[in-house]
Design a protein around this motif. Structure first.
Motif, PDB file in Angstrom:
ATOM      1  N   THR A   5      -3.036  -9.090   9.615  1.00 13.63           N
ATOM      2  CA  THR A   5      -3.919  -9.139  10.790  1.00 13.63           C
ATOM      3  C   THR A   5      -3.641  -7.958  11.713  1.00 13.63           C
ATOM      4  N   LEU A   6      -2.367  -7.675  11.942  1.00  9.76           N
ATOM      5  CA  LEU A   6      -2.006  -6.546  12.802  1.00  9.76           C
ATOM      6  C   LEU A   6      -2.531  -5.227  12.246  1.00  9.76           C
ATOM      7  N   ARG A   8      -5.193  -4.781  10.259  1.00 10.95           N
ATOM      8  CA  ARG A   8      -6.662  -4.734  10.419  1.00 10.95           C
ATOM      9  C   ARG A   8      -7.037  -4.389  11.852  1.00 10.95           C
ATOM     10  N   LYS A   9      -6.361  -5.016  12.803  1.00  9.25           N
ATOM     11  CA  LYS A   9      -6.667  -4.758  14.214  1.00  9.25           C
ATOM     12  C   LYS A   9      -6.287  -3.332  14.624  1.00  9.25           C
ATOM     13  N   ALA A  10      -5.203  -2.802  14.060  1.00 13.59           N
ATOM     14  CA  ALA A  10      -4.822  -1.415  14.354  1.00 13.59           C
ATOM     15  C   ALA A  10      -5.871  -0.444  13.807  1.00 13.59           C
ATOM     16  N   ILE A  12      -9.087  -1.083  13.372  1.00 10.42           N
ATOM     17  CA  ILE A  12     -10.259  -1.188  14.251  1.00 10.42           C
ATOM     18  C   ILE A  12     -10.027  -0.374  15.525  1.00 10.42           C
ATOM     19  N   GLY A  13      -8.836  -0.497  16.096  1.00 10.48           N
ATOM     20  CA  GLY A  13      -8.509   0.273  17.296  1.00 10.48           C
ATOM     21  C   GLY A  13      -8.559   1.770  17.061  1.00 10.48           C
ATOM     22  N   ARG A  33     -17.228  -2.742  14.640  1.00  7.66           N
ATOM     23  CA  ARG A  33     -17.276  -4.187  14.379  1.00  7.66           C
ATOM     24  C   ARG A  33     -16.479  -4.489  13.118  1.00  7.66           C
ATOM     25  N   SER A  34     -16.137  -5.734  12.950  1.00  6.42           N
ATOM     26  CA  SER A  34     -15.457  -6.207  11.750  1.00  6.42           C
ATOM     27  C   SER A  34     -16.342  -7.235  11.084  1.00  6.42           C
ATOM     28  N   THR A 113      -0.082   2.513  13.659  1.00  7.24           N
ATOM     29  CA  THR A 113      -0.012   1.245  12.941  1.00  7.24           C
ATOM     30  C   THR A 113       1.258   0.499  13.319  1.00  7.24           C
TER      31      THR A 113
END
Length: 155
Positions: A5-6, A8-10, A12-13, A33-34, A113
Motif C-alpha cells: 500500500t505504501l 502504491r501511494k508513493a 501516486i504521489g 487517479r487510482s 519511496t
C-alpha cells in the motif's frame, strides 16, 4: 500500513509532481487517479490530462532465505485530449514527462519511496491514438516497484 500500500501511494504521489511549475511539459500530475482506466474515463468528473495508476501483473518474485524481492506491477495510463490530426506531439510530451518523473538511477535508491522499496524498473511504453469514441490519446507505461519483503521469524 503494509509495504504494498505504501508503495502504491508513493507512486501516486510521485506522479502528482508532473506539473509545468516543476519543469515538466504538461500538468498531468494535477489529475492522478487510482483504479481501472476504462472505468475512470467513464466518470463524468474525468478531465484531461489524466493519469491513472492501474494494477498490473507482477513479475516473478526472487526468493531468498530471509525473504523475497517482489516486482509489484502497475500500468501508468496517461491520457490527453487530442484529435487524430494533432495527437502525436502531445503524447510525446506526456510520455517524456512520465519517463523523466519515474526513471531510476541504476544502483541509487529512490528518494521518494518508503524503506523496503529501493528501486523500480520501467517497461516499454506504448502510445495509443484517439479513436473508438474516445477523443483522447493515451500513453501506457509499465512500472515495477522492487519491493523487499522479509520473512517473519515467528509464525
Amino acid at each position: 500500513m503494509n509495504i504494498l500500500t505504501l508503495g502504491r501511494k508513493a507512486l501516486i504521489g510521485r506522479l502528482g509532481e508532473i506539473t509545468q511549475s516543476n519543469g515538466y511539459r504538461t500538468n498531468a500530475g494535477l489529475n492522478v487517479r487510482s483504479g481501472w482506466f476504462n472505468e475512470v474515463i467513464k466518470e463524468s468528473t474525468s478531465s484531461f490530462p489524466l493519469i491513472v495508476l492501474q494494477k498490473a501483473r507482477d513479475k516473478d518474485p526472487l526468493c531468498r532465505a530471509q525473504g523475497m524481492r517482489k516486482h509489484t506491477g502497475f500500468r501508468v495510463v496517461a491520457a490527453v485530449s487530442a484529435g487524430l490530426d494533432d495527437y502525436e506531439d502531445v503524447l510525446d510530451d506526456l510520455e517524456l514527462d512520465l519517463i523523466e518523473c519515474l526513471m531510476p538511477t541504476e544502483g541509487v535508491p529512490l528518494g521518494w519511496t518508503p524503506a523496503g522499496i529501493p528501486q523500480l524498473s520501467l517497461g516499454a511504453s506504448e502510445q495509443v491514438p484517439p479513436g473508438e469514441g474516445l477523443a483522447a490519446g493515451t500513453v501506457v507505461l509499465p512500472v515495477y516497484l522492487h519491493t523487499l519483503i522479509e520473512t517473519r521469524l515467528s509464525r
